[in-house]
Write an enzyme that holds these catalytic residues in place. Structure first.
Site, mmCIF file in Angstrom:
data_model
loop_
_atom_site.group_PDB
_atom_site.id
_atom_site.type_symbol
_atom_site.label_atom_id
_atom_site.label_comp_id
_atom_site.label_asym_id
_atom_site.label_seq_id
_atom_site.Cartn_x
_atom_site.Cartn_y
_atom_site.Cartn_z
ATOM 1 C CE1 TYR A 230 -63.278 65.111 27.961
ATOM 2 C CE2 TYR A 230 -65.328 64.869 26.290
ATOM 3 C CZ TYR A 230 -64.034 64.593 27.311
ATOM 4 O OH TYR A 230 -64.354 62.612 27.153
HETATM 5 N N1 LIG Z 1 -64.530 59.245 28.974
HETATM 6 C C1 LIG Z 1 -63.609 59.440 28.599
HETATM 7 O O1 LIG Z 1 -62.340 59.065 29.793
HETATM 8 C C2 LIG Z 1 -62.866 59.772 27.299
HETATM 9 C C3 LIG Z 1 -60.998 59.925 27.132
HETATM 10 C C4 LIG Z 1 -61.580 60.819 25.672
HETATM 11 C C5 LIG Z 1 -61.978 60.591 24.999
HETATM 12 N N2 LIG Z 1 -63.738 60.388 24.603
HETATM 13 C C6 LIG Z 1 -64.645 60.097 24.264
HETATM 14 O O2 LIG Z 1 -64.357 59.683 23.538
HETATM 15 C C7 LIG Z 1 -64.542 60.835 21.878
HETATM 16 C C8 LIG Z 1 -63.902 60.486 20.644
HETATM 17 O O3 LIG Z 1 -62.226 61.027 21.143
HETATM 18 P P1 LIG Z 1 -61.437 61.010 19.820
HETATM 19 O O4 LIG Z 1 -61.631 61.202 19.932
HETATM 20 O O5 LIG Z 1 -60.056 61.497 21.419
HETATM 21 O O6 LIG Z 1 -61.222 59.802 19.478
HETATM 22 P P2 LIG Z 1 -61.151 58.859 18.274
HETATM 23 O O7 LIG Z 1 -62.957 59.162 18.153
HETATM 24 O O8 LIG Z 1 -60.507 57.862 18.262
HETATM 25 O O9 LIG Z 1 -60.812 60.458 17.344
HETATM 26 C C9 LIG Z 1 -60.984 60.588 15.750
HETATM 27 C C10 LIG Z 1 -59.756 61.756 15.501
HETATM 28 O O10 LIG Z 1 -59.463 61.156 14.861
HETATM 29 C C11 LIG Z 1 -58.922 61.962 13.976
HETATM 30 N N3 LIG Z 1 -60.214 60.764 12.702
HETATM 31 C C12 LIG Z 1 -61.554 61.228 12.506
HETATM 32 N N4 LIG Z 1 -61.699 60.622 11.626
HETATM 33 C C13 LIG Z 1 -61.082 60.995 10.640
HETATM 34 C C14 LIG Z 1 -60.911 60.210 9.337
HETATM 35 N N5 LIG Z 1 -61.877 60.089 8.256
HETATM 36 N N6 LIG Z 1 -59.425 61.079 8.582
HETATM 37 C C15 LIG Z 1 -58.516 61.094 9.231
HETATM 38 N N7 LIG Z 1 -58.387 61.148 10.890
HETATM 39 C C16 LIG Z 1 -59.974 61.474 10.885
HETATM 40 C C17 LIG Z 1 -59.741 63.378 14.555
HETATM 41 O O11 LIG Z 1 -58.531 64.105 15.012
HETATM 42 P P3 LIG Z 1 -57.615 64.591 14.087
HETATM 43 O O12 LIG Z 1 -58.097 66.369 14.655
HETATM 44 O O13 LIG Z 1 -56.000 64.317 14.426
HETATM 45 O O14 LIG Z 1 -57.952 64.374 12.285
HETATM 46 C C18 LIG Z 1 -60.358 62.842 15.087
HETATM 47 O O15 LIG Z 1 -61.110 64.166 16.290
HETATM 48 C C19 LIG Z 1 -64.394 62.331 22.450
HETATM 49 O O16 LIG Z 1 -64.966 63.583 22.052
HETATM 50 C C20 LIG Z 1 -64.949 62.009 24.155
HETATM 51 O O17 LIG Z 1 -66.330 62.245 23.763
HETATM 52 C C21 LIG Z 1 -63.225 60.555 26.325
#
Ligand SMILES: NC(=O)c1ccc[n+]([C@@H]2O[C@H](COP(=O)([O-])OP(=O)(O)OC[C@H]3O[C@@H](n4cnc5c(N)ncnc54)[C@H](OP(=O)(O)O)[C@@H]3O)[C@@H](O)[C@H]2O)c1
Length: 317
Positions: free
Chosen positions: A53
């Site tokens: 990341y």
């Molecule tokens: N193991 C793996 O292969 C893998 C793969 C993917 C992710 N991950 C882990 O999972 C974590 C979370 O994934 P993710 O960030 O992709 O997905 P997520 O938690 O499903 O989505 C979070 C995103 O939604 C938006 N958001 C959050 N709160 C909000 C609110 N209150 N109102 C409006 N928009 C909001 C923000 O993006 P905007 O910037 O668009 O507003 C935020 O970055 C990652 O950081 C990582 O640690 C792991």
């Protein structure tokens, strides 16, 4: 706030984990510090990242997220109060990937240096590496555990047969076992985890820390039409993957349940995960301080059985 045992890892974590893929991507260093401060000030302790990341952001090479977290922990002097999870296995440059003992030994030193710490609480295999026998990977992890550089190990993105195989290797050889699984799982993407992985995790007492808890932002309800793609750098991908009939039905149920609780769709989507038996701590991220309120409130929201049944029905697959 309730704390939860992370499987049999010996780690105790808050019921929500902050996802660090935004650091160095959609959140610069100053914003990342504000997000992390808000998270721990609200009583949470669990942060997930990966060596890779946020390599996909223009100008980045990987390691940016760990570097930001390391600088933040150093400046706040709070390393001992954080449960820190990171990962190895994604490509960090030509030949620098996978789960071979040689690469794990190098990659862990790189992560420790960036994180400015002497230990990683949960070290996870980011992806399966079918070319390296589990015995070799787990043997390398044993060395790191024996050296005190890693406290427990976990896996991410393993299929059910491969997770079973890894657990069998550990049981047979006495090598450390994967104590946690990090699968993709949320109200929209249920089948991949629920079909088989969930049963294996529960039978074996693994901690489960699912990713994409908000379906990359879709479950916040901010994408309702194709015109909403501009709302984020991630908009295009989110709209093309989730904005369809089933996605809209899930949003409608989230809206109704949120309305009954005076909550928001984001809070309900995360509360649904926190309520799921066998699931330890959903991972979610925020890229702006004003989004943190929803993450914090989600951990306090208690859904009723009727709410959960309605969400289950709307997201049936
Ligand atoms: N193991 C793996 O292969 C893998 C793969 C993917 C992710 N991950 C882990 O999972 C974590 C979370 O994934 P993710 O960030 O992709 O997905 P997520 O938690 O499903 O989505 C979070 C995103 O939604 C938006 N958001 C959050 N709160 C909000 C609110 N209150 N109102 C409006 N928009 C909001 C923000 O993006 P905007 O910037 O668009 O507003 C935020 O970055 C990652 O950081 C990582 O640690 C792991």
């Amino acid at each position: 706030m309730d704390q939860r045992q992370l499987g049999h890892s010996g780690l105790t974590v808050s019921p929500l984990c902050f996802g660090g893929n935004v650091f160095g991507w959609t959140a610069d260093e100053a914003t990342s510090f504000r997000l992390l401060d808000a998270f721990v000030d609200a009583g949470f302790n669990f942060v997930d990242t990966a060596d890779v990341y946020s390599a996909w952001a223009p100008g980045n090479t990987g390691g940016e997220s760990e570097t930001i977290i390391g600088t933040w922990m150093k400046s706040r002097g709070n390393r001992d109060r954080i449960v820190l999870a990171t990962k190895v296995g994604s490509e960090m440059g030509p030949g620098k990937k996978g789960l071979s003992p040689a690469w794990i030994r190098t990659a862990v030193e790189d992560s420790l240096r960036r994180l400015q710490t002497d230990r990683i609480d949960l070290y996870q295999s980011h992806w399966d590496d079918p070319e390296t026998p589990f015995e070799d990977t787990l043997g390398a992890y044993k060395e790191l555990i024996d050296q005190g550089k890693v406290r427990a190990i976990g896996a991410s993105n393993l299929t059910a047969p491969r997770l079973r195989e890894a657990l069998e290797v550990s049981a047979r050889t006495g090598l450390p076992r994967y104590e946690t699984l990090q699968p993709e799982y949320n109200l929209y993407s249920r089948e991949g985890y629920e079909a088989e992985l969930e049963g294996i995790c529960r039978e074996n007492g693994l901690g489960v820390i699912n990713y994409y808890s908000l379906a990359a932002g879709f479950l916040t309800g901010k994408y309702r039409s194709a015109d909403d793609v501009g709302k984020s750098a991630r908009g295009n991908g989110v709209v093309s993957k989730y904005l369809n009939e089933r996605g809209r039905a899930i949003l409608a149920a989230l809206d109704e349940v949120a309305g009954r609780h005076g909550a928001t769709p984001s809070q309900v989507a995360i509360a649904w995960l926190i309520a799921r038996p066998g699931l330890t701590a959903p991972i979610a991220s925020a890229s702006k301080p004003e989004q943190m309120g929803d993450l914090i409130a989600a951990a306090a929201l208690r859904l009723e059985a009727d709410d959960i049944a309605q969400l289950d029905r709307a997201s049936a697959y």
